[in-house]
Design an enzyme around this catalytic site. Structure first.
Site, PDB file in Angstrom:
ATOM      1  N   ARG A  78       5.462 -12.803   9.711  1.00 37.37           N
ATOM      2  CA  ARG A  78       6.129 -11.579   9.309  1.00 37.37           C
ATOM      3  C   ARG A  78       7.491 -11.488   9.980  1.00 37.37           C
ATOM      4  O   ARG A  78       7.749 -12.137  10.987  1.00 37.37           O
ATOM      5  CB  ARG A  78       5.287 -10.349   9.663  1.00 37.37           C
ATOM      6  CG  ARG A  78       4.904 -10.279  11.134  1.00 37.37           C
ATOM      7  CD  ARG A  78       4.031  -9.062  11.435  1.00 37.37           C
ATOM      8  NE  ARG A  78       4.811  -7.855  11.503  1.00 37.37           N
ATOM      9  CZ  ARG A  78       4.614  -6.788  10.732  1.00 37.37           C
ATOM     10  NH1 ARG A  78       3.656  -6.787   9.826  1.00 37.37           N
ATOM     11  NH2 ARG A  78       5.349  -5.729  10.875  1.00 37.37           N
ATOM     12  N   LYS A  92       4.827   0.775   9.001  1.00 34.99           N
ATOM     13  CA  LYS A  92       4.888   2.062   8.312  1.00 34.99           C
ATOM     14  C   LYS A  92       4.274   3.167   9.151  1.00 34.99           C
ATOM     15  O   LYS A  92       4.750   4.299   9.150  1.00 34.99           O
ATOM     16  CB  LYS A  92       4.161   1.958   6.967  1.00 34.99           C
ATOM     17  CG  LYS A  92       5.006   1.325   5.878  1.00 34.99           C
ATOM     18  CD  LYS A  92       4.245   1.257   4.564  1.00 34.99           C
ATOM     19  CE  LYS A  92       3.220   0.166   4.599  1.00 34.99           C
ATOM     20  NZ  LYS A  92       2.498  -0.039   3.342  1.00 34.99           N
ATOM     21  N   GLU A 100       0.873  -1.172   0.000  1.00 37.65           N
ATOM     22  CA  GLU A 100       0.000   0.000   0.000  1.00 37.65           C
ATOM     23  C   GLU A 100       0.912   1.224   0.000  1.00 37.65           C
ATOM     24  O   GLU A 100       1.838   1.305   0.822  1.00 37.65           O
ATOM     25  CB  GLU A 100      -0.886   0.004   1.257  1.00 37.65           C
ATOM     26  CG  GLU A 100      -1.826   1.191   1.228  1.00 37.65           C
ATOM     27  CD  GLU A 100      -2.751   1.298   2.442  1.00 37.65           C
ATOM     28  OE1 GLU A 100      -2.699   0.423   3.327  1.00 37.65           O
ATOM     29  OE2 GLU A 100      -3.498   2.290   2.479  1.00 37.65           O
TER      30      GLU A 100
END
Ligand code: ATP
Ligand code: MG
Length: 558
Positions: free
Chosen positions: A264, A274, A38
């Site tokens: 992850r 982020k 994104e």
């Protein structure tokens, strides 16, 4: 922590096993993966794991990997982030198949599929506000309740959805929801929202849309449009998988992708979110997304970490169905290994102490190999003069220190200047303030590249530069950005865990003459000090970033 040597090139992780089975049974003919960022921030080291995995799987099985922006949330996204992400993926060394793709390219098709669900009684326009919707949704232990709009006629929902799309409905007034199961144990299936009204310009589609699809309605359908065979994401999406499959089962999609989740990358002393990294930028804790202290790809690049080191580290990581925390030392191992093999050597005196070589008749040019084991990297010239600098830490007035403990200079004893002569320290000269102003030494003739005569045995080897024929340089010494190994765990106090000493600046170091024109971005090993990379600023002043120390424990001297 796993031993990186042991875990490099794993025999086959569980996703590779699935792919091999799918190819063997014919369920899948061609492997297509995607990396779907994104564009709401810069990529970080966690994304690198996903990039290496997705591009790696495609390469391994002769398939394609797409780069697709998941740009469904105009509020937080921007072209700046798109550009930075493209540059980072390229720099990491990966090439995507076909053009760069965007979820926003599919807005028209996604809307058609929303209408399809409405027409088939599988979605409805709901007028509950956000708070009411939360209340109706139920909890983990209690089922939800049906929205009063759930059974409205399909034609009515269609008309309202068209109004939403035209911009006739205000934000927050209506949503489009899938009609699935308000009693489902998985809350994601309790009539999830598919579209919201958002009167907001999009960085690619401008003001064309007044409604935007949410992640769940967009992602799987994008995969289907692109023929993605294995949609690999991180574990937190496991609970979204039933919804992903519900769309695959209930929409007339051109292909049937499947989602798989892996753990992850979490790194201690590091934040890989982020949102949190953006906070550091917004609050001015760092001087941008590419600040060399940031775990972003652009920050690592500016710091001097190579793409190869990042790839090797990522490929050493387990691809598992559980989350874990990797020790930052494992990453640092790959950074050092790569630089040790590739960085040209040079000399830099961080804390200069003047040495006068009293028996040096005239200056000369010595030469030194750029790399101890790579002759193909050539040699450079080292000017040697009567006035030199050595590091103040390489001299001690304490002559009782044993040769074994202190392999540096003391009065009356010898050291070798790297690539040069053996010198003996004769006398300390003090300034009016009583501090050591200079050290008078004498060289032992004939000792360049040769042992000294009997009785002349250097305590050790130290680095040095000529006083006149060297360059002033600024060094930026970086330490961990966070003091807390679990900085990524909590939320509130992120800014309280910042290491106040994460950056210290040495304004007046001296580097050898050959670095006067050091190219930007090349990393050197400053002998005995660490790896340093010339900062990419336009000024002609020499500035070097500390990439990493020579050893695990800071920039210790040998
Ligand atoms: P962030 O929390 O930093 O915003 P994200 O998952 O929201 O991360 P995306 O841009 O959506 O960011 O991520 C793109 C891809 O990278 C996704 O497939 C995501 O699963 C993967 N990814 C993100 N963070 C990590 C991580 N720490 N380790 C492995 N993969 C990750
Ligand atoms: Mg995300």
């Amino acid at each position: 922590m796993t031993d990186p040597h042991q875990s490099a090139a794993p025999a086959g992780n569980f996703i590779e096993q699935i792919i091999r089975d799918d190819l063997a049974t014919g369920r899948v003919e061609r492997v297509v993966t995607r990396f779907p960022p994104e564009p709401n921030g810069y990529l970080h080291i966690g994304h690198a794991k996903s990039i290496c995995l997705n591009f790696g799987l495609a390469a391994q099985y002769g398939g394609d990997c797409h780069l697709r922006f998941d740009d469904t949330n105009p509020e937080k996204e921007s072209q700046e982030y798109v550009d930075a992400i493209i540059a980072d993926v390229q720099w990491l060394g990966f090439e995507w198949a076909g053009p760069v793709r965007y979820a926003s390219d599919y807005f028209g098709q996604l809307y058609e599929w929303a209408l399809y669900l409405v027409d088939n009684g599988l979605a409805y326009v709901c007028e509950l506000n956000a708070e009411q919707m939360r209340d109706y949704r139920g909890t983990l232990t209690e089922p939800g309740r049906a929205s009063p709009y759930r059974e409205r006629p399909a034609a009515e929902s269609r008309a309202l959805l068209e109004q939403m799309r035209r911009g006739d409905i205000n934000e927050g007034k209506m949503t489009l929801r899938a009609k699935i199961d308000m009693a489902a144990a998985n809350i994601n299936l309790r009539d999830p929202v598919l579209y919201r009204v958002r009167k907001m310009a999009h960085h690619r589609t401008g003001s064309e849309w007044s409604i935007y699809p949410n992640y769940d309605f967009a992602h799987g359908q994008e995969d289907a449009i692109e023929g993605v065979s294995h949609s690999v994401c991180t574990l937190e999406f496991a609970a979204n998988r039933p919804l992903y499959e519900w769309f695959v089962d209930n929409l007339p999609l051109p292909s049937k992708p499947r989602q798989y989740e892996f753990g992850r990358l979490n790194l201690n002393y590091t934040v890989t979110s982020k949102r949190k990294l953006k906070k550091l930028v917004d609050e001015g804790v760092v001087d941008g997304w590419d600040d060399p202290r940031m775990p972003t790809i652009s920050g690592l690049r500016r710091r001097g970490v190579s793409a190869a080191a990042i790839r090797q580290f990522c490929n050493s990581l387990a691809v598992a169905k559980t989350d874990g925390v990797v020790d930052i030392a494992q990453f640092e191992h790959f950074i050092r290994d790569d630089l040790n093999n590739n960085a040209p050597r040079a000399m830099c005196v961080i804390n200069p102490l003047k040495v006068v070589v009293t028996n040096c008749q005239q200056g000369e040019l010595l030469s030194a190999a750029n790399h101890p084991n790579r002759p193909e990297l050539g040699e450079r010239q080292l000017p040697f003069d009567a006035e030199l600098y050595i590091d103040a830490g390489d001299f001690s007035e304490d002559t009782t220190l044993s040769r074994k403990k202190f392999k540096r200079l003391v009065i009356g004893d010898y050291v070798r200047l790297r690539g040069g002569y053996i010198i003996q320290a004769d006398e300390v000269v003090r300034g009016s303030d009583g501090e050591i102003a200079q050290l008078n030494c004498s060289l032992v003739a004939g000792t360049v590249g040769a042992d000294g005569p009997d009785g002349v045995r250097p305590r050790g080897v130290i680095h040095w530069v000529s006083a006149q024929r060297s360059q002033p340089a600024e060094l930026r010494l970086y330490d961990r950005l966070f003091t807390n190994p679990e900085a990524d765990g909590g939320d509130g106090e992120l800014l309280e865990q910042i290491n106040p000493a994460s950056l210290s600046v040495v304004a007046d170091a001296r580097v050898e003459q050959s670095l006067a024109e050091a190219p930007l971005g090349v990393t050197y090993q400053f002998e005995r000090e660490g790896y340093f990379t010339r900062e990419g600023s336009a000024s002609d002043r020499l500035v070097f970033n500390l990439t990493i120390g020579l050893r695990d424990s800071g920039r210790g001297q040998g």
